[in-house]
Design a protein around this motif. Structure first.
Motif, PDB file in Angstrom:
ATOM      1  N   LYS A 210      49.074  57.484  69.748  1.00 45.93           N
ATOM      2  CA  LYS A 210      48.282  58.356  68.888  1.00 45.93           C
ATOM      3  C   LYS A 210      48.219  59.756  69.484  1.00 45.93           C
ATOM      4  O   LYS A 210      48.566  59.992  70.635  1.00 45.93           O
ATOM      5  N   GLU A 211      47.773  60.706  68.668  1.00 52.53           N
ATOM      6  CA  GLU A 211      47.686  62.074  69.128  1.00 52.53           C
ATOM      7  C   GLU A 211      46.566  62.236  70.139  1.00 52.53           C
ATOM      8  O   GLU A 211      45.539  61.578  70.067  1.00 52.53           O
ATOM      9  N   THR A 288      37.329  66.307  69.334  1.00 53.23           N
ATOM     10  CA  THR A 288      36.881  65.128  68.611  1.00 53.23           C
ATOM     11  C   THR A 288      38.095  64.266  68.289  1.00 53.23           C
ATOM     12  O   THR A 288      39.060  64.749  67.694  1.00 53.23           O
ATOM     13  N   GLU A 289      38.057  63.006  68.686  1.00 52.46           N
ATOM     14  CA  GLU A 289      39.154  62.101  68.418  1.00 52.46           C
ATOM     15  C   GLU A 289      39.218  61.781  66.929  1.00 52.46           C
ATOM     16  O   GLU A 289      38.234  61.926  66.203  1.00 52.46           O
ATOM     17  N   SER A 290      40.370  61.351  66.476  1.00 55.94           N
ATOM     18  CA  SER A 290      40.541  60.986  65.075  1.00 55.94           C
ATOM     19  C   SER A 290      40.296  59.489  64.890  1.00 55.94           C
ATOM     20  O   SER A 290      40.304  58.721  65.847  1.00 55.94           O
ATOM     21  N   GLY A 291      40.087  59.090  63.650  1.00 53.37           N
ATOM     22  CA  GLY A 291      39.919  57.663  63.352  1.00 53.37           C
ATOM     23  C   GLY A 291      38.466  57.236  63.263  1.00 53.37           C
ATOM     24  O   GLY A 291      37.530  58.034  63.368  1.00 53.37           O
ATOM     25  N   ALA A 294      35.019  57.875  65.898  1.00 55.24           N
ATOM     26  CA  ALA A 294      35.616  58.880  66.774  1.00 55.24           C
ATOM     27  C   ALA A 294      34.591  59.426  67.759  1.00 55.24           C
ATOM     28  O   ALA A 294      33.446  59.705  67.404  1.00 55.24           O
ATOM     29  N   SER A 296      33.327  62.386  70.426  1.00 51.57           N
ATOM     30  CA  SER A 296      33.397  63.834  70.583  1.00 51.57           C
ATOM     31  C   SER A 296      33.065  64.205  72.016  1.00 51.57           C
ATOM     32  O   SER A 296      32.220  63.565  72.654  1.00 51.57           O
ATOM     33  N   GLU A 335      47.838  70.215  71.876  1.00 44.98           N
ATOM     34  CA  GLU A 335      48.047  68.868  71.345  1.00 44.98           C
ATOM     35  C   GLU A 335      49.147  68.141  72.116  1.00 44.98           C
ATOM     36  O   GLU A 335      50.092  68.749  72.610  1.00 44.98           O
TER      37      GLU A 335
END
Length: 468
Positions: A210-211, A288-291, A294, A296, A335
Protein backbone atom coordinates in the motif's frame (compact mmCIF):
# COMPACT_ATOMS: atom_id res chain seq x y z
CA UNK A 1 11.06 48.97 16.41
CA UNK A 2 13.74 46.44 17.35
CA UNK A 3 17.36 47.30 17.92
CA UNK A 4 18.30 45.38 14.77
CA UNK A 5 15.92 47.48 12.65
CA UNK A 6 17.33 50.68 14.12
CA UNK A 7 20.87 49.50 13.40
CA UNK A 8 19.99 48.59 9.80
CA UNK A 9 18.35 51.95 9.14
CA UNK A 10 21.36 53.77 10.55
CA UNK A 11 23.63 51.72 8.25
CA UNK A 12 21.50 52.55 5.21
CA UNK A 13 21.49 56.27 6.08
CA UNK A 14 25.26 56.29 6.48
CA UNK A 15 25.69 54.54 3.16
CA UNK A 16 23.48 57.10 1.45
CA UNK A 17 25.63 59.85 2.94
CA UNK A 18 28.67 58.09 1.51
CA UNK A 19 27.03 58.16 -1.90
CA UNK A 20 26.69 61.95 -1.71
CA UNK A 21 30.16 62.44 -0.22
CA UNK A 22 31.91 59.87 -2.39
CA UNK A 23 34.63 62.21 -3.49
CA UNK A 24 35.66 62.71 0.14
CA UNK A 25 35.65 59.12 1.36
CA UNK A 26 38.06 56.24 0.90
CA UNK A 27 35.88 53.87 -1.11
CA UNK A 28 37.31 52.50 -4.31
CA UNK A 29 35.61 51.20 -7.44
CA UNK A 30 36.21 47.72 -8.81
CA UNK A 31 35.52 47.09 -12.46
CA UNK A 32 34.34 43.62 -13.47
CA UNK A 33 34.26 42.57 -17.08
CA UNK A 34 32.44 39.36 -18.03
CA UNK A 35 32.20 39.45 -21.80
CA UNK A 36 35.72 40.92 -22.28
CA UNK A 37 38.13 40.57 -19.38
CA UNK A 38 41.44 42.27 -18.75
CA UNK A 39 42.52 39.53 -16.37
CA UNK A 40 41.57 38.73 -12.79
CA UNK A 41 44.77 40.15 -11.29
CA UNK A 42 44.58 43.30 -13.42
CA UNK A 43 40.99 43.93 -12.34
CA UNK A 44 41.82 43.45 -8.64
CA UNK A 45 44.81 45.78 -8.99
CA UNK A 46 42.54 48.67 -9.99
CA UNK A 47 41.79 48.95 -6.29
CA UNK A 48 44.79 50.92 -4.92
CA UNK A 49 44.50 49.13 -1.57
CA UNK A 50 44.94 45.69 -3.15
CA UNK A 51 48.29 43.97 -2.43
CA UNK A 52 48.91 40.68 -4.22
CA UNK A 53 51.77 39.83 -1.86
CA UNK A 54 49.27 39.53 0.98
CA UNK A 55 47.84 36.37 -0.61
CA UNK A 56 50.52 33.64 -0.54
CA UNK A 57 50.27 30.10 -1.87
CA UNK A 58 49.56 27.50 0.81
CA UNK A 59 49.95 24.04 -0.73
CA UNK A 60 47.49 21.48 0.61
CA UNK A 61 45.06 24.14 1.88
CA UNK A 62 41.35 23.52 1.32
CA UNK A 63 40.26 26.98 2.40
CA UNK A 64 39.01 29.96 0.38
CA UNK A 65 38.00 33.56 1.03
CA UNK A 66 36.32 36.42 -0.80
CA UNK A 67 38.61 39.29 -1.76
CA UNK A 68 36.10 41.53 -3.49
CA UNK A 69 32.86 41.60 -5.46
CA UNK A 70 31.89 43.59 -8.53
CA UNK A 71 28.88 44.15 -10.75
CA UNK A 72 29.32 43.78 -14.48
CA UNK A 73 27.83 46.18 -16.98
CA UNK A 74 25.50 43.33 -18.03
CA UNK A 75 23.92 43.07 -14.57
CA UNK A 76 25.91 40.05 -13.43
CA UNK A 77 27.50 39.63 -9.99
CA UNK A 78 31.18 38.68 -9.98
CA UNK A 79 33.07 37.41 -6.95
CA UNK A 80 36.87 37.38 -6.64
CA UNK A 81 38.29 34.60 -4.44
CA UNK A 82 41.59 33.89 -2.77
CA UNK A 83 42.22 30.13 -3.04
CA UNK A 84 45.61 29.45 -1.40
CA UNK A 85 45.64 25.73 -2.27
CA UNK A 86 45.38 26.56 -6.00
CA UNK A 87 44.41 23.17 -7.50
CA UNK A 88 43.03 21.45 -4.39
CA UNK A 89 39.74 23.35 -4.18
CA UNK A 90 36.79 23.34 -6.58
CA UNK A 91 34.24 25.98 -5.57
CA UNK A 92 30.67 25.11 -6.55
CA UNK A 93 28.12 27.40 -4.85
CA UNK A 94 27.74 30.52 -2.74
CA UNK A 95 25.15 31.46 -0.12
CA UNK A 96 24.20 35.13 -0.17
CA UNK A 97 21.36 37.46 0.76
CA UNK A 98 20.48 40.59 -1.19
CA UNK A 99 18.47 41.94 1.74
CA UNK A 100 19.08 42.71 5.40
CA UNK A 101 17.13 43.17 8.62
CA UNK A 102 13.87 41.27 9.08
CA UNK A 103 13.71 40.40 5.37
CA UNK A 104 17.19 38.85 5.22
CA UNK A 105 17.13 35.59 3.29
CA UNK A 106 20.18 33.66 2.18
CA UNK A 107 19.90 31.62 -0.98
CA UNK A 108 22.28 29.14 -2.59
CA UNK A 109 23.53 30.06 -6.07
CA UNK A 110 25.85 28.06 -8.35
CA UNK A 111 29.26 29.52 -9.24
CA UNK A 112 30.86 29.46 -12.68
CA UNK A 113 34.61 29.93 -12.99
CA UNK A 114 35.55 32.66 -15.45
CA UNK A 115 39.29 33.04 -14.86
CA UNK A 116 42.11 31.86 -12.62
CA UNK A 117 45.53 33.38 -12.03
CA UNK A 118 47.57 31.58 -9.36
CA UNK A 119 45.70 31.91 -6.06
CA UNK A 120 43.17 34.35 -7.54
CA UNK A 121 39.91 33.22 -9.10
CA UNK A 122 37.06 35.07 -10.69
CA UNK A 123 33.57 33.54 -10.56
CA UNK A 124 30.20 34.65 -11.83
CA UNK A 125 27.15 34.01 -9.64
CA UNK A 126 24.69 32.16 -11.85
CA UNK A 127 20.90 32.63 -11.66
CA UNK A 128 21.38 35.98 -9.92
CA UNK A 129 20.55 39.43 -11.33
CA UNK A 130 21.86 42.71 -9.96
CA UNK A 131 19.10 45.07 -8.77
CA UNK A 132 18.70 48.65 -9.97
CA UNK A 133 18.53 50.14 -6.44
CA UNK A 134 21.00 52.89 -5.55
CA UNK A 135 22.23 50.82 -2.57
CA UNK A 136 22.57 47.06 -2.98
CA UNK A 137 23.40 44.47 -0.33
CA UNK A 138 25.39 41.26 -0.82
CA UNK A 139 25.59 39.39 2.48
CA UNK A 140 27.76 36.30 1.94
CA UNK A 141 27.63 33.72 4.72
CA UNK A 142 29.48 30.81 3.11
CA UNK A 143 30.89 29.27 -0.03
CA UNK A 144 30.91 25.57 -0.93
CA UNK A 145 33.57 23.29 -2.34
CA UNK A 146 33.46 19.67 -3.45
CA UNK A 147 33.97 16.94 -0.88
CA UNK A 148 37.63 15.92 -0.62
CA UNK A 149 38.09 12.19 0.15
CA UNK A 150 40.76 11.58 2.76
CA UNK A 151 40.60 15.20 3.92
CA UNK A 152 36.99 15.66 5.02
CA UNK A 153 35.43 13.37 7.61
CA UNK A 154 32.97 10.85 6.23
CA UNK A 155 29.32 11.16 7.20
CA UNK A 156 27.71 8.34 9.18
CA UNK A 157 24.61 6.96 7.45
CA UNK A 158 24.82 9.16 4.39
CA UNK A 159 26.99 11.16 2.02
CA UNK A 160 28.83 14.46 2.48
CA UNK A 161 28.35 16.13 -0.93
CA UNK A 162 29.89 19.56 -0.39
CA UNK A 163 31.93 21.22 2.33
CA UNK A 164 31.00 24.70 3.57
CA UNK A 165 33.69 27.38 4.01
CA UNK A 166 32.81 30.40 6.22
CA UNK A 167 32.92 33.87 4.64
CA UNK A 168 30.81 36.11 6.93
CA UNK A 169 31.11 39.31 4.89
CA UNK A 170 28.50 41.87 3.87
CA UNK A 171 29.29 43.94 0.78
CA UNK A 172 27.39 47.11 -0.04
CA UNK A 173 27.37 48.44 -3.60
CA UNK A 174 26.62 52.15 -3.99
CA UNK A 175 25.83 53.97 -7.22
CA UNK A 176 26.97 57.58 -6.91
CA UNK A 177 25.33 60.61 -8.47
CA UNK A 178 27.87 60.38 -11.31
CA UNK A 179 26.92 56.78 -12.05
CA UNK A 180 30.06 55.25 -10.58
CA UNK A 181 29.74 52.12 -8.42
CA UNK A 182 31.78 51.78 -5.23
CA UNK A 183 31.86 49.03 -2.61
CA UNK A 184 32.07 48.80 1.17
CA UNK A 185 32.67 45.63 3.19
CA UNK A 186 32.05 44.67 6.82
CA UNK A 187 32.37 41.44 8.81
CA UNK A 188 29.17 39.74 9.95
CA UNK A 189 28.14 37.01 12.36
CA UNK A 190 27.39 33.48 11.25
CA UNK A 191 26.47 30.25 13.03
CA UNK A 192 28.29 27.04 12.14
CA UNK A 193 26.54 23.68 11.92
CA UNK A 194 29.07 21.32 13.48
CA UNK A 195 27.26 17.99 12.92
CA UNK A 196 24.39 16.81 10.67
CA UNK A 197 22.41 13.64 10.06
CA UNK A 198 19.78 13.39 7.29
CA UNK A 199 17.16 10.66 7.19
CA UNK A 200 13.45 9.85 6.95
CA UNK A 201 10.69 7.93 8.71
CA UNK A 202 8.22 5.77 6.80
CA UNK A 203 4.55 5.86 7.83
CA UNK A 204 1.94 3.33 6.79
CA UNK A 205 4.43 0.65 5.72
CA UNK A 206 3.20 -2.16 7.98
CA UNK A 207 1.04 -3.71 5.21
CA UNK A 208 3.04 -4.58 2.11
CA UNK A 209 1.69 -3.21 -1.12
CA UNK A 210 0.00 0.00 0.00
CA UNK A 211 0.99 3.63 -0.32
CA UNK A 212 3.13 5.11 2.40
CA UNK A 213 4.60 8.43 3.47
CA UNK A 214 8.30 9.26 3.89
CA UNK A 215 8.76 12.08 6.41
CA UNK A 216 12.21 13.64 5.91
CA UNK A 217 14.29 15.28 8.63
CA UNK A 218 17.74 16.59 9.38
CA UNK A 219 19.25 16.53 12.88
CA UNK A 220 22.09 18.92 13.72
CA UNK A 221 24.08 20.78 16.32
CA UNK A 222 25.84 24.16 16.16
CA UNK A 223 28.79 26.03 17.64
CA UNK A 224 26.47 28.42 19.50
CA UNK A 225 23.85 27.64 22.17
CA UNK A 226 20.25 27.98 20.99
CA UNK A 227 17.76 27.98 23.84
CA UNK A 228 14.81 28.42 21.47
CA UNK A 229 14.91 27.74 17.73
CA UNK A 230 12.24 29.87 16.09
CA UNK A 231 12.78 29.56 12.34
CA UNK A 232 15.02 27.93 9.75
CA UNK A 233 15.65 28.14 6.02
CA UNK A 234 16.61 24.89 4.33
CA UNK A 235 17.35 23.96 0.72
CA UNK A 236 17.42 20.49 -0.84
CA UNK A 237 16.94 18.50 -4.05
CA UNK A 238 14.08 16.12 -4.86
CA UNK A 239 14.38 13.29 -7.36
CA UNK A 240 11.83 10.64 -8.32
CA UNK A 241 13.01 7.02 -8.42
CA UNK A 242 11.59 3.62 -9.22
CA UNK A 243 12.89 0.13 -8.49
CA UNK A 244 11.77 -3.22 -9.84
CA UNK A 245 13.03 -6.77 -9.53
CA UNK A 246 11.97 -9.99 -11.23
CA UNK A 247 12.76 -13.28 -9.48
CA UNK A 248 12.68 -16.47 -11.58
CA UNK A 249 13.25 -19.95 -10.22
CA UNK A 250 15.67 -21.95 -12.42
CA UNK A 251 15.87 -25.71 -11.90
CA UNK A 252 19.04 -26.16 -13.98
CA UNK A 253 20.90 -23.56 -11.90
CA UNK A 254 19.84 -25.47 -8.81
CA UNK A 255 21.05 -28.87 -9.99
CA UNK A 256 24.33 -27.38 -11.26
CA UNK A 257 25.08 -25.93 -7.83
CA UNK A 258 24.98 -22.29 -8.98
CA UNK A 259 21.96 -21.29 -6.94
CA UNK A 260 18.28 -21.57 -7.63
CA UNK A 261 17.27 -18.20 -9.05
CA UNK A 262 17.79 -15.51 -11.64
CA UNK A 263 17.02 -11.94 -10.52
CA UNK A 264 16.75 -8.97 -12.85
CA UNK A 265 16.91 -5.57 -11.11
CA UNK A 266 16.03 -2.24 -12.76
CA UNK A 267 16.52 1.21 -11.20
CA UNK A 268 15.44 4.53 -12.70
CA UNK A 269 15.98 8.09 -11.44
CA UNK A 270 14.38 11.33 -12.62
CA UNK A 271 15.94 14.77 -12.85
CA UNK A 272 16.82 16.65 -9.67
CA UNK A 273 14.65 19.63 -8.73
CA UNK A 274 15.72 22.29 -6.23
CA UNK A 275 13.41 23.10 -3.33
CA UNK A 276 13.66 25.90 -0.73
CA UNK A 277 11.70 25.81 2.50
CA UNK A 278 11.22 28.11 5.49
CA UNK A 279 9.88 26.33 8.57
CA UNK A 280 8.77 27.84 11.88
CA UNK A 281 8.45 26.50 15.40
CA UNK A 282 4.65 26.89 15.32
CA UNK A 283 4.25 24.70 12.21
CA UNK A 284 3.20 21.04 12.29
CA UNK A 285 3.43 18.23 9.80
CA UNK A 286 0.64 15.67 9.39
CA UNK A 287 -0.08 12.37 7.69
CA UNK A 288 -3.32 10.37 7.57
CA UNK A 289 -3.34 6.78 6.36
CA UNK A 290 -5.91 5.66 3.80
CA UNK A 291 -8.58 3.01 4.28
CA UNK A 292 -10.87 2.02 7.11
CA UNK A 293 -9.97 3.04 10.67
CA UNK A 294 -7.20 5.26 9.26
CA UNK A 295 -4.68 6.57 11.78
CA UNK A 296 -3.52 10.18 11.76
CA UNK A 297 -0.13 11.47 12.86
CA UNK A 298 1.21 14.94 13.56
CA UNK A 299 4.54 16.37 14.63
CA UNK A 300 6.24 19.71 15.18
CA UNK A 301 8.38 20.90 12.28
CA UNK A 302 11.09 22.00 14.72
CA UNK A 303 11.93 19.71 17.64
CA UNK A 304 14.72 19.11 20.08
CA UNK A 305 16.51 15.82 19.57
CA UNK A 306 15.20 14.66 22.96
CA UNK A 307 11.57 15.31 21.91
CA UNK A 308 12.17 13.69 18.53
CA UNK A 309 13.56 10.51 20.08
CA UNK A 310 10.76 10.36 22.65
CA UNK A 311 8.08 10.64 19.95
CA UNK A 312 9.56 8.36 17.30
CA UNK A 313 10.52 4.71 17.15
CA UNK A 314 14.04 4.86 15.70
CA UNK A 315 16.42 2.15 14.64
CA UNK A 316 19.51 1.65 16.75
CA UNK A 317 21.67 3.18 14.02
CA UNK A 318 19.51 6.32 13.76
CA UNK A 319 19.42 6.67 17.54
CA UNK A 320 23.20 6.52 17.74
CA UNK A 321 23.54 8.99 14.85
CA UNK A 322 21.39 11.73 16.43
CA UNK A 323 22.73 11.25 19.97
CA UNK A 324 24.68 14.32 20.99
CA UNK A 325 22.90 16.60 18.51
CA UNK A 326 20.54 19.37 19.61
CA UNK A 327 17.79 20.06 17.07
CA UNK A 328 15.72 18.35 14.36
CA UNK A 329 14.07 19.98 11.33
CA UNK A 330 11.24 17.82 9.91
CA UNK A 331 10.94 19.72 6.67
CA UNK A 332 9.02 17.75 4.01
CA UNK A 333 7.03 14.61 3.18
CA UNK A 334 6.98 12.50 0.01
CA UNK A 335 4.94 9.52 -1.22
CA UNK A 336 6.23 5.95 -1.37
CA UNK A 337 4.42 2.94 -2.84
CA UNK A 338 5.16 -0.74 -3.35
CA UNK A 339 3.51 -3.58 -5.24
CA UNK A 340 4.17 -7.28 -5.79
CA UNK A 341 2.79 -10.00 -8.02
CA UNK A 342 3.63 -13.61 -8.88
CA UNK A 343 3.22 -16.06 -11.73
CA UNK A 344 2.76 -19.52 -10.30
CA UNK A 345 5.59 -20.73 -8.12
CA UNK A 346 8.44 -19.94 -10.52
CA UNK A 347 8.53 -16.15 -10.76
CA UNK A 348 7.59 -13.02 -8.83
CA UNK A 349 7.69 -9.29 -9.50
CA UNK A 350 8.37 -6.52 -6.98
CA UNK A 351 8.21 -2.77 -7.65
CA UNK A 352 8.67 0.37 -5.56
CA UNK A 353 8.61 4.08 -6.32
CA UNK A 354 9.20 7.22 -4.31
CA UNK A 355 11.13 10.47 -4.08
CA UNK A 356 14.71 10.81 -2.96
CA UNK A 357 15.57 13.94 -0.99
CA UNK A 358 19.25 14.87 -1.33
CA UNK A 359 21.78 17.73 -1.19
CA UNK A 360 20.37 19.10 2.06
CA UNK A 361 21.78 22.19 3.74
CA UNK A 362 20.60 24.77 6.28
CA UNK A 363 20.93 28.40 5.15
CA UNK A 364 19.53 30.44 8.06
CA UNK A 365 18.67 29.99 11.73
CA UNK A 366 16.59 32.39 13.85
CA UNK A 367 16.92 31.64 17.55
CA UNK A 368 16.95 33.06 21.05
CA UNK A 369 19.70 32.78 23.64
CA UNK A 370 19.71 34.58 27.01
CA UNK A 371 16.76 36.69 25.89
CA UNK A 372 18.52 37.92 22.73
CA UNK A 373 17.13 37.07 19.27
CA UNK A 374 19.59 36.23 16.48
CA UNK A 375 18.85 35.82 12.79
CA UNK A 376 22.04 34.50 11.22
CA UNK A 377 23.29 32.90 8.08
CA UNK A 378 24.83 29.49 8.56
CA UNK A 379 27.96 27.62 7.63
CA UNK A 380 26.43 24.22 6.85
CA UNK A 381 27.70 21.32 4.74
CA UNK A 382 25.58 19.78 1.98
CA UNK A 383 24.59 16.21 2.90
CA UNK A 384 22.43 13.35 1.59
CA UNK A 385 20.91 10.53 3.63
CA UNK A 386 20.52 6.95 2.45
CA UNK A 387 17.36 5.23 1.17
CA UNK A 388 16.81 3.15 4.31
CA UNK A 389 14.02 4.30 6.70
CA UNK A 390 15.15 5.27 10.18
CA UNK A 391 12.29 3.38 11.83
CA UNK A 392 12.27 -0.44 12.00
CA UNK A 393 10.52 -2.22 9.11
CA UNK A 394 6.83 -2.80 9.87
CA UNK A 395 6.90 -0.48 12.90
CA UNK A 396 5.20 2.91 12.77
CA UNK A 397 7.76 5.65 13.43
CA UNK A 398 5.45 7.54 15.73
CA UNK A 399 3.17 6.47 18.57
CA UNK A 400 0.71 9.37 18.98
CA UNK A 401 -1.31 9.80 22.15
CA UNK A 402 -4.20 7.42 21.52
CA UNK A 403 -6.99 6.12 23.75
CA UNK A 404 -7.62 2.40 24.14
CA UNK A 405 -10.47 2.78 21.62
CA UNK A 406 -8.09 4.35 19.06
CA UNK A 407 -5.62 1.53 19.59
CA UNK A 408 -8.39 -1.06 19.15
CA UNK A 409 -9.48 0.53 15.88
CA UNK A 410 -5.90 0.61 14.65
CA UNK A 411 -5.44 -3.07 15.55
CA UNK A 412 -8.64 -3.95 13.66
CA UNK A 413 -7.43 -1.94 10.67
CA UNK A 414 -4.04 -3.66 10.58
CA UNK A 415 -5.48 -7.18 11.00
CA UNK A 416 -8.85 -7.04 9.21
CA UNK A 417 -7.97 -9.76 6.68
CA UNK A 418 -7.14 -12.30 9.43
CA UNK A 419 -10.35 -11.38 11.22
CA UNK A 420 -12.31 -11.88 8.00
CA UNK A 421 -10.77 -15.33 7.46
CA UNK A 422 -11.60 -16.30 11.05
CA UNK A 423 -15.23 -15.20 10.65
CA UNK A 424 -15.57 -17.15 7.39
CA UNK A 425 -14.03 -20.20 9.09
CA UNK A 426 -16.45 -19.95 12.03
CA UNK A 427 -19.43 -19.66 9.66
CA UNK A 428 -18.34 -22.66 7.60
CA UNK A 429 -17.36 -24.83 10.58
CA UNK A 430 -20.90 -26.29 11.25
CA UNK A 431 -21.26 -27.07 7.54
CA UNK A 432 -17.88 -28.81 7.50
CA UNK A 433 -18.72 -30.82 10.63
CA UNK A 434 -22.16 -31.85 9.23
CA UNK A 435 -20.90 -33.05 5.89
CA UNK A 436 -17.44 -34.21 7.01
CA UNK A 437 -18.22 -38.01 7.03
CA UNK A 438 -19.74 -37.84 3.54
CA UNK A 439 -16.91 -35.68 2.24
CA UNK A 440 -14.32 -37.97 3.83
CA UNK A 441 -15.95 -41.08 2.30
CA UNK A 442 -15.97 -39.39 -1.10
CA UNK A 443 -12.29 -38.46 -0.80
CA UNK A 444 -11.38 -42.03 0.12
CA UNK A 445 -13.27 -43.41 -2.90
CA UNK A 446 -11.52 -40.83 -5.13
CA UNK A 447 -8.10 -41.78 -3.81
CA UNK A 448 -8.92 -45.47 -4.21
CA UNK A 449 -9.98 -44.89 -7.81
CA UNK A 450 -6.78 -42.93 -8.55
CA UNK A 451 -4.70 -45.71 -7.07
CA UNK A 452 -6.48 -48.30 -9.23
CA UNK A 453 -5.83 -46.22 -12.38
CA UNK A 454 -2.14 -45.75 -11.54
CA UNK A 455 -1.48 -49.35 -10.52
CA UNK A 456 -3.50 -51.07 -13.29
CA UNK A 457 -0.73 -50.96 -15.96
CA UNK A 458 1.84 -52.31 -13.54
CA UNK A 459 -0.50 -55.14 -12.49
CA UNK A 460 -1.14 -55.98 -16.13
CA UNK A 461 2.60 -56.21 -16.92
CA UNK A 462 3.23 -58.25 -13.81
CA UNK A 463 0.56 -60.79 -14.78
CA UNK A 464 1.90 -61.12 -18.32
CA UNK A 465 5.39 -61.84 -16.95
CA UNK A 466 4.03 -64.55 -14.68
CA UNK A 467 2.04 -65.99 -17.59
CA UNK A 468 -1.29 -65.49 -15.93
Amino acid sequence: MTKQRQKNRIIICLLCLLVMLFSAVGLHPVYAEVEKSSGVLAELSKDPTFDAEAYPKIYGSYNANVIQIAESTGGKLVVYFYVPGIDTVTLTDISLSATMGDSVKWEMYPLELLEADGVFRKYIVKDFAVKSDAVRIYDISEVFRLYAPGVDDEMVGGTLNKKAIPIAKRYTAITTSTGQVVYACEQTEVITVTAMYAGFLRFGANVYGKESCDAHFVAFSTDRPMEKLMQADITYMTQSYSYSSVYTFNFWLLVSGRGDEQTQVTEKYGDKTKADRTISADETGTYTESGWFASSYSWDRIQTVAAFKAQCNLTEGATNAVDGMDWVLRFTETEYSTSTSSSGSTSSYTAASGTRVSDITILRLKFQTSGVTYNLGTVSDVVTGDLIPDNPAGVEPQDPDMTWWDRLLKWLKDNWYWILLAVIGIILLPVIITFFPTVLHGLLLLLKGLWWVISAPFKFVYRKIRGE
